[in-house]
Motif scaffolding. Structure first.
Motif, PDB file in Angstrom:
ATOM      1  N   VAL A  19      21.611  22.479  38.993  1.00  0.00           N
ATOM      2  CA  VAL A  19      20.864  22.597  37.761  1.00  0.00           C
ATOM      3  C   VAL A  19      20.394  21.183  37.518  1.00  0.00           C
ATOM      4  N   ASN A  20      18.950  21.040  37.317  1.00  0.00           N
ATOM      5  CA  ASN A  20      18.648  19.801  36.699  1.00  0.00           C
ATOM      6  C   ASN A  20      18.967  19.698  35.290  1.00  0.00           C
ATOM      7  N   TYR A  21      19.876  19.082  34.728  1.00  0.00           N
ATOM      8  CA  TYR A  21      20.221  19.039  33.386  1.00  0.00           C
ATOM      9  C   TYR A  21      19.978  17.635  32.686  1.00  0.00           C
ATOM     10  N   GLY A  22      19.191  17.691  31.645  1.00  0.00           N
ATOM     11  CA  GLY A  22      18.930  16.456  30.796  1.00  0.00           C
ATOM     12  C   GLY A  22      17.524  16.973  30.100  1.00  0.00           C
ATOM     13  N   ARG A  29      19.886  14.951  35.577  1.00  0.00           N
ATOM     14  CA  ARG A  29      20.946  14.743  36.621  1.00  0.00           C
ATOM     15  C   ARG A  29      21.260  15.958  37.160  1.00  0.00           C
ATOM     16  N   GLN A  30      21.478  16.020  38.387  1.00  0.00           N
ATOM     17  CA  GLN A  30      21.715  17.258  39.321  1.00  0.00           C
ATOM     18  C   GLN A  30      23.058  17.827  39.111  1.00  0.00           C
ATOM     19  N   LEU A  31      23.554  18.705  38.661  1.00  0.00           N
ATOM     20  CA  LEU A  31      24.903  19.178  38.230  1.00  0.00           C
ATOM     21  C   LEU A  31      25.100  20.412  39.073  1.00  0.00           C
ATOM     22  N   CYS A  32      26.235  20.588  39.609  1.00  0.00           N
ATOM     23  CA  CYS A  32      26.742  21.784  40.031  1.00  0.00           C
ATOM     24  C   CYS A  32      27.211  22.879  39.095  1.00  0.00           C
ATOM     25  N   GLY A  33      27.055  24.030  39.381  1.00  0.00           N
ATOM     26  CA  GLY A  33      27.252  25.336  38.310  1.00  0.00           C
ATOM     27  C   GLY A  33      28.526  24.739  37.580  1.00  0.00           C
ATOM     28  N   ARG A  34      29.625  24.596  37.977  1.00  0.00           N
ATOM     29  CA  ARG A  34      30.845  24.193  37.212  1.00  0.00           C
ATOM     30  C   ARG A  34      30.449  23.142  36.111  1.00  0.00           C
ATOM     31  N   CYS A  35      29.940  21.811  36.797  1.00  0.00           N
ATOM     32  CA  CYS A  35      29.884  20.761  35.925  1.00  0.00           C
ATOM     33  C   CYS A  35      28.638  21.207  34.782  1.00  0.00           C
ATOM     34  N   PHE A  36      27.852  21.856  35.070  1.00  0.00           N
ATOM     35  CA  PHE A  36      26.678  22.176  34.205  1.00  0.00           C
ATOM     36  C   PHE A  36      27.470  22.868  33.138  1.00  0.00           C
TER      37      PHE A  36
END
Length: 143
Positions: A19-22, A29-36
């Protein structure tokens, strides 16, 4: 497609689980599913949200063709979604299913609902072979 490195945990992740989160102002930031899901739970003040990673499942459709499904869990505002999808060329394609629940729902119960939904859909055939090629059958038109 090579894996993408999560910018939080530094672990490799498949493109379909990133997921592109921000925001535009602060960047993404590019986050894996768990970190998102952990970031979203923190932002939503959800205590005890549990990210569960499910193993792939193989199922046979009404024509006897086997399909392998991957799963993705995503926390969003008021709920949690679990997606099931096939992969083609490392991207979700083919059959795709989703179930939505509350963030505090039991993930295994949601998975059970999703598996039931998948079984019912895969048991149906939507095309019949006719004189002029494949035709949509009445079972699909009646839905």
């Amino acid at each position: 497609m090579p894996p993408i490195t999560c910018e939080t945990c530094r672990q490799p992740a498949s493109a379909h689980d990133v997921v592109n989160y921000g925001a535009m102002e602060g960047g993404y930031r590019q986050l894996c599913g768990r970190c998102f899901n952990e970031a979203a739970a923190s932002r939503l003040c959800l205590q005890g949200f549990e990210h569960v990673a499910f193993e792939p499942v193989r199922m046979v459709d009404g024509r006897g063709i086997e399909h392998e499904f991957r799963f993705r869990t995503r926390l969003f505002g008021p709920g949690v979604a679990i997606d099931a999808f096939e992969l083609r060329d490392s991207s979700p394609a083919g059959y795709q299913f989703q179930v939505i629940g509350e963030p505090d729902d039991d993930p295994l119960e949601l998975l059970g609902k999703l598996i039931g939904k998948m079984r019912r859909a895969l048991a149906l055939t939507h095309l019949d072979d006719a004189d002029h090629g494949p035709q949509v059958n009445d079972r699909l038109r009646q839905r």
